[in-house]
Motif scaffolding. Sequence first.
Motif, short mmCIF file in Angstrom:
data_model
loop_
_atom_site.label_atom_id
_atom_site.label_comp_id
_atom_site.label_asym_id
_atom_site.label_seq_id
_atom_site.Cartn_x
_atom_site.Cartn_y
_atom_site.Cartn_z
N GLY A 33 0.75 -1.26 -0.02
CA GLY A 33 -0.13 -0.11 0.02
C GLY A 33 0.95 1.09 0.08
N ARG A 35 0.49 5.69 -0.30
CA ARG A 35 -0.16 7.18 -0.68
C ARG A 35 0.99 8.06 -1.30
NH1 ARG A 35 -2.59 9.04 4.86
NH2 ARG A 35 -3.87 10.24 3.34
N ASN A 85 -2.99 -0.91 11.76
CA ASN A 85 -2.88 -0.10 10.69
C ASN A 85 -1.98 1.14 10.75
OD1 ASN A 85 -3.47 1.92 8.29
ND2 ASN A 85 -5.65 1.30 8.34
N HIS A 142 -15.86 3.42 5.58
CA HIS A 142 -15.27 1.99 4.69
C HIS A 142 -15.28 2.18 3.16
CE1 HIS A 142 -15.52 0.32 8.87
NE2 HIS A 142 -16.50 0.66 8.96
N ALA A 144 -13.84 3.95 -0.26
CA ALA A 144 -12.93 4.88 -0.96
C ALA A 144 -13.78 6.02 -1.93
CB ALA A 144 -12.06 4.08 -1.66
N TRP A 182 -8.44 0.95 -1.04
CA TRP A 182 -8.31 0.34 0.34
C TRP A 182 -9.32 -0.85 0.52
CZ3 TRP A 182 -3.48 1.75 1.28
CH2 TRP A 182 -3.39 3.08 0.99
N MET A 186 -10.30 -2.19 6.34
CA MET A 186 -8.97 -1.37 6.73
C MET A 186 -9.54 0.09 7.24
SD MET A 186 -6.32 -1.79 3.55
CE MET A 186 -5.12 -1.01 4.14
N MET A 188 -10.04 3.12 5.92
CA MET A 188 -9.37 4.06 5.26
C MET A 188 -10.19 5.15 5.18
SD MET A 188 -6.05 3.87 5.80
CE MET A 188 -5.20 4.58 4.48
N ARG A 191 -9.35 8.31 2.22
CA ARG A 191 -7.93 8.92 2.25
C ARG A 191 -7.36 8.42 0.87
NH1 ARG A 191 -8.83 7.23 7.45
NH2 ARG A 191 -8.02 8.70 9.02
N LEU A 195 -3.79 -0.09 -3.13
CA LEU A 195 -3.28 -1.45 -2.77
C LEU A 195 -2.83 -1.83 -4.07
CD1 LEU A 195 -5.78 -3.02 -0.37
CD2 LEU A 195 -3.70 -1.92 0.19
#
Length: 253
Positions: A33, A35, A85, A142, A144, A182, A186, A188, A191, A195
Amino acid sequence: MDNGSDYGRDFVRVRAAADGAETISWWTGDVYGWRRDDGPHHLFGFEGLNVARAERGDAGWRLLTREAAAYLDPVTRDVLSTWDNPFTGESVEVRHVFNDPVNQPLGDRAVPFTRVGDQVVYNVDVRLAYPSPLPVADFPEHSAGDTYRAMELFQFFARAADLDSGVADVPCVFSWCRVSPWLPWMAMGQREGALVYHCRGGKVTEVPGRLARFAGERFLRAPEAWSAPNMTSWTDFRDHLRGAAGTAEVAGG
């Protein structure tokens, strides 16, 4: 592989078996993963299996499959139950892959392939973009985004001599790369980042013992009949949250 080959059937022989026998594909690999300003991080190991049965109908070939896979500690390769995480500092419950079904209509389309010496390499590049089962408004922690976007990039390697032999089940090994958002569990949210799965495997006659116990008997057999829709990690998590909410409502009276 001469000009008289049935290329759709040839690929079915490599991916599964043209006589309807069940075949097991096993894989192992890793998940990374990153960013824009962080990573890439080695987040998980990954090991799984897919059990497939091919059948031919009026619309051509189709695969009836189900699959199970485990997220592993990237160092010890132990199956994870929780995960710390590194992006959020939170510990979350790991939800492994138990997708039933994962059915695929293949039709009679020729699958692109490249001859490399005495091998034939089929490439299947799957580009996905469709409404997410987890819209942001309903699942802000949960999801994206409202559109699920991913790529699944497969390469299947087989010996040309095995294809030319005419056997219904051609031995093969394969590579698989996946780029995806993601995972829902996770937590995320929106954000930025993604992956990358990098795995390799092949057809096997026996599933490694730990994976067989993890998957359970159901996931060691292919489905008996076609059904839809397919299960994914996203639909599984949506159903998990809805089930948890229903249980809470019942408990609350």
